[in-house]
Design a protein around this motif. Structure first.
Motif, PDB file in Angstrom:
ATOM      1  N   ALA A   1      14.055 108.090  18.470  1.00  0.00           N
ATOM      2  CA  ALA A   1      14.698 106.834  18.110  1.00  0.00           C
ATOM      3  C   ALA A   1      14.861 106.703  16.602  1.00  0.00           C
ATOM      4  O   ALA A   1      15.875 106.193  16.118  1.00  0.00           O
ATOM      5  CB  ALA A   1      13.893 105.650  18.665  1.00  0.00           C
TER       6      ALA A   1
ATOM      7  N   SER B   1      22.910  99.841  21.346  1.00  0.00           N
ATOM      8  CA  SER B   1      23.021  98.614  20.551  1.00  0.00           C
ATOM      9  C   SER B   1      24.105  98.718  19.492  1.00  0.00           C
ATOM     10  O   SER B   1      24.216  99.715  18.781  1.00  0.00           O
ATOM     11  CB  SER B   1      21.678  98.299  19.878  1.00  0.00           C
TER      12      SER B   1
ATOM     13  N   MET C   1      18.428 106.317  14.807  1.00  0.00           N
ATOM     14  CA  MET C   1      18.742 105.119  14.013  1.00  0.00           C
ATOM     15  C   MET C   1      19.273 105.508  12.631  1.00  0.00           C
ATOM     16  O   MET C   1      20.243 104.915  12.139  1.00  0.00           O
ATOM     17  CB  MET C   1      17.493 104.240  13.887  1.00  0.00           C
TER      18      MET C   1
ATOM     19  N   TRP D   1      13.804  98.140  19.884  1.00  0.00           N
ATOM     20  CA  TRP D   1      12.870  98.931  19.079  1.00  0.00           C
ATOM     21  C   TRP D   1      11.430  98.479  19.346  1.00  0.00           C
ATOM     22  O   TRP D   1      10.533  99.298  19.543  1.00  0.00           O
ATOM     23  CB  TRP D   1      13.230  98.724  17.617  1.00  0.00           C
TER      24      TRP D   1
ATOM     25  N   MET E   1      19.189  96.054  18.301  1.00  0.00           N
ATOM     26  CA  MET E   1      18.435  97.294  18.177  1.00  0.00           C
ATOM     27  C   MET E   1      16.960  96.997  17.891  1.00  0.00           C
ATOM     28  O   MET E   1      16.069  97.639  18.470  1.00  0.00           O
ATOM     29  CB  MET E   1      19.009  98.185  17.073  1.00  0.00           C
TER      30      MET E   1
ATOM     31  N   ILE F   1      18.129 100.870  22.640  1.00  0.00           N
ATOM     32  CA  ILE F   1      18.296 101.318  21.246  1.00  0.00           C
ATOM     33  C   ILE F   1      19.575 102.132  21.105  1.00  0.00           C
ATOM     34  O   ILE F   1      20.340 101.969  20.143  1.00  0.00           O
ATOM     35  CB  ILE F   1      17.076 102.139  20.794  1.00  0.00           C
TER      36      ILE F   1
END
Length: 597
Positions: free
Chosen positions: A255, A128, A259, A138, A134, A125
């Motif tokens: 995460a 990416s 993101m 994920w 991703m 992740i």
């Protein structure tokens, strides 16, 4: 050098594969392979961090240009490099700690295989360069968390917790996938740099952009356990404590925030989406802190504190400051890993007792654990000069400048944080032992204590600007003078003093507020909704299938066919006299209809 980032990513995967295929029957060797792989990844991450302008070898995976182009490529900017260090560094300490925590576990090899696979998934992740890559990692993080939360699958609670985490995240991930598709349709690309360059193609349609951004945000709502998909994270405490530390500190829940910061250009272009994000973070922060004040399981208290601190980070993203969010994520990783591993040390030494009201007086018996836990606590509640004070103050100053309502709610959350953490510390470490397990408690072995000592250093120092700015881009300082830091410190001190006054020398909780103990009945609400919708639909479908489709349609048609066949069978008796009789009867009938009709 271009192959080094690939080595950082693939070494944990290689370790997981070797353990599963070759060394599963040798738990000692399996744990050594897993720890060696993550230490090698950490060393490689240090080299990547220290090497300017390093580029990773890029491979072409899907090339259907101009419709779709998906490379297997890495982003190696400052944000990625910091996350690589964070994930591998904290992950390495948790691996070492696991050697002591899981030393007598029957599934030790399986545990370390899943742990290495989890590290591989999270690192994927982080590096990416596009949404497709991703999203694959994920989902692998979701699979890894399912395996680790349900490590003790023979226990019903662990199996249910793993299933709950997996299914809850699928809800958020479905929205995430739809948002990726919408962004791809609008910009013509899934590669982050190209999407940013083509952003004008989507900003021309603000409603479309808002919907796409909020659907992408759904992925973070699931992974980072934000309201209303927060219910899986407290139950995830059924897994081994090192997994709780890894999930809460540097991997799964981080995460979602990472993101949002990585694709921040999409959210910055939609003020409406930012408004929703900031309030979701605020609601989560306050709600989780309130629930934490009435929990008795030491790991659940820390779990709700993670929910609350993640709310701060999401709040910062919604207030258009990815720097403030990442600053708090950076400091939080250290002190939350420290707190969970400290809790694990307590739990192991008390023969897996997790109820804080069966502890007490542990400060003298678990001296190093107590001191390091205190460092983590002071960082979490935001006492200067501990790290959490600086990162939380950056978010509070941001809220004070942009939305006063959010600021006051965030300040109230700071008060609650100090209250429930000092409640935990006072009940667990002070007073008289409340059980035989507490009286017999002793310090954990050095393989578990060592990571606590090492984590206590950044938990204290990582908030200082001369340290933090090496790793993260610090948010711009706000002209709030002493007001915001003073209010934040006042909230923390007052919360701590109230907790000390209420819980000092108590043998049981003087406050008993059922809605907070029952976690505001979210689980009951969702069970009712599932029963009223999914189970009702299933019952209706079963009725239609059994009595309408299978009964009237299928069985009715088969019965009619069988009856007609039985009637026709009467004419196929194989007897010559019967055929002659039927022939004659037919002739008589034909004459009758011809003459009389």
């Amino acid at each position: 050098m271009s192959a080094l980032p690939w080595s950082v990513l693939l070494l944990p995967l290689l370790a997981a594969a070797v353990i599963v295929l070759f060394t599963k029957s040798r738990p000692g060797l399996s744990s050594f392979i897993s720890v060696a792989a993550v230490l090698a990844s950490f060393a490689g991450s240090c080299v990547v961090f220290a090497t300017p302008d390093i580029q990773a070898l890029e491979l072409i995976w899907i090339d259907l240009r101009p419709v779709l182009y998906v490379p297997l490529g890495f982003v190696l900017d400052d944000l990625t490099k910091t996350m690589l260090l964070l994930v591998t560094g904290v992950g390495a300490l948790i691996h070492v700690y696991s050697l002591g925590y899981m030393r007598n576990d029957a599934g030790k090899a399986r545990y370390f295989a899943a742990l290495s696979f989890f590290m591989f998934s999270m690192l994927g992740i982080v590096v990416s360069s596009n949404f497709v890559m991703m999203f694959i990692f994920w989902e692998l993080v979701g699979v890894s968390s399912y395996l680790l939360i349900g490590h003790w699958f023979e226990r019903d609670a662990a199996a249910e917790a793993a299933k709950k985490a997996f299914l809850t995240n699928r809800i958020g991930d479905f929205g995430f996938m739809l948002g990726i598709l919408m962004a791809w349709v609008a910009t013509g690309s899934v590669v982050f740099t190209e999407m940013n360059q083509q952003l004008a193609r989507i900003t021309s349609y603000p409603e479309y952009l808002t919907v796409a951004a909020l659907l992408i945000f759904c992925g973070a709502v699931g992974k980072s356990a934000q309201f209303p998909l927060h219910v899986w994270l407290p139950d995830a405490m059924e897994g081994p404590t090192p997994i709780s530390a890894l999930i809460h500190a540097a991997t799964m829940v981080a995460a979602g925030v990472y993101m949002l910061v990585r694709v921040g250009f999409l959210f910055q272009a939609s003020p409406q989406a930012l408004g929703v994000i900031s309030w979701i973070g605020t609601i989560t922060a306050v709600m989780a802190a309130l629930i934490a004040t009435q929990q008795n399981d030491i790991k659940r208290i820390l779990a709700y504190s993670t929910l609350s601190q993640l709310g701060y980070m999401i709040m910062a993203v919604g207030l258009a400051s990815g720097q403030a969010a990442m600053f708090h994520l950076f400091t939080h990783a250290f002190f939350k890993a420290l707190l969970f591993l400290g809790a694990g040390s307590i739990i192991v030494m008390l023969n897996h007792e997790q109820n804080i009201w069966k502890m007490g007086g542990l400060a003298g018996r678990l001296g190093i654990t107590f001191l390091t836990f205190l460092v983590g606590t002071f960082a979490l509640i935001g006492l200067p000069p501990f790290s959490g004070f600086f990162s939380k103050d950056a978010i509070l100053a941001l809220a004070y400048e942009k939305d006063r309502a959010i600021f006051w709610l965030a300040l109230f959350t700071a008060f609650l944080t100090a209250f429930y953490m000092l409640r935990l510390v006072v009940v667990v470490f002070f007073g008289k032992p409340r059980s035989d397990k507490a009286r017999a408690g002793r310090e954990a072995p050095w393989v578990m204590i060592g990571p606590l000592v090492l984590l206590a250093i950044p938990a204290f120092a990582s908030g200082f600007s001369f340290v933090a700015k090496i790793f993260v881009q610090l948010p711009a300082e706000k002209e709030t003078d002493w007001l915001v830091p003073g209010l934040a410190l006042g909230a923390a001190l007052s919360g701590a003093l109230v907790a000390i006054g209420l819980y000092r020398n108590r043998q049981n909780d003087p406050i008993d507020f059922a809605p907070l103990r029952k976690r505001l009945y979210f689980d009951e609400l969702y069970s009712f909704l599932i029963s009223a919708t999914q189970e009702l639909l299933a019952k209706i479908s079963a009725f239609l299938d059994r009595w309408i489709l299978d009964g009237a349609a299928i069985r009715g048609a088969s019965t009619a066919t069988w009856g007609i066949g039985s009637l026709l069978r009467l004419f196929q008796v194989g007897n010559l006299q019967a055929y002659a009789f039927l022939f004659g009867l037919g002739i008589v009938g034909l004459i009758y209809f011809t003459i009389f009709r």
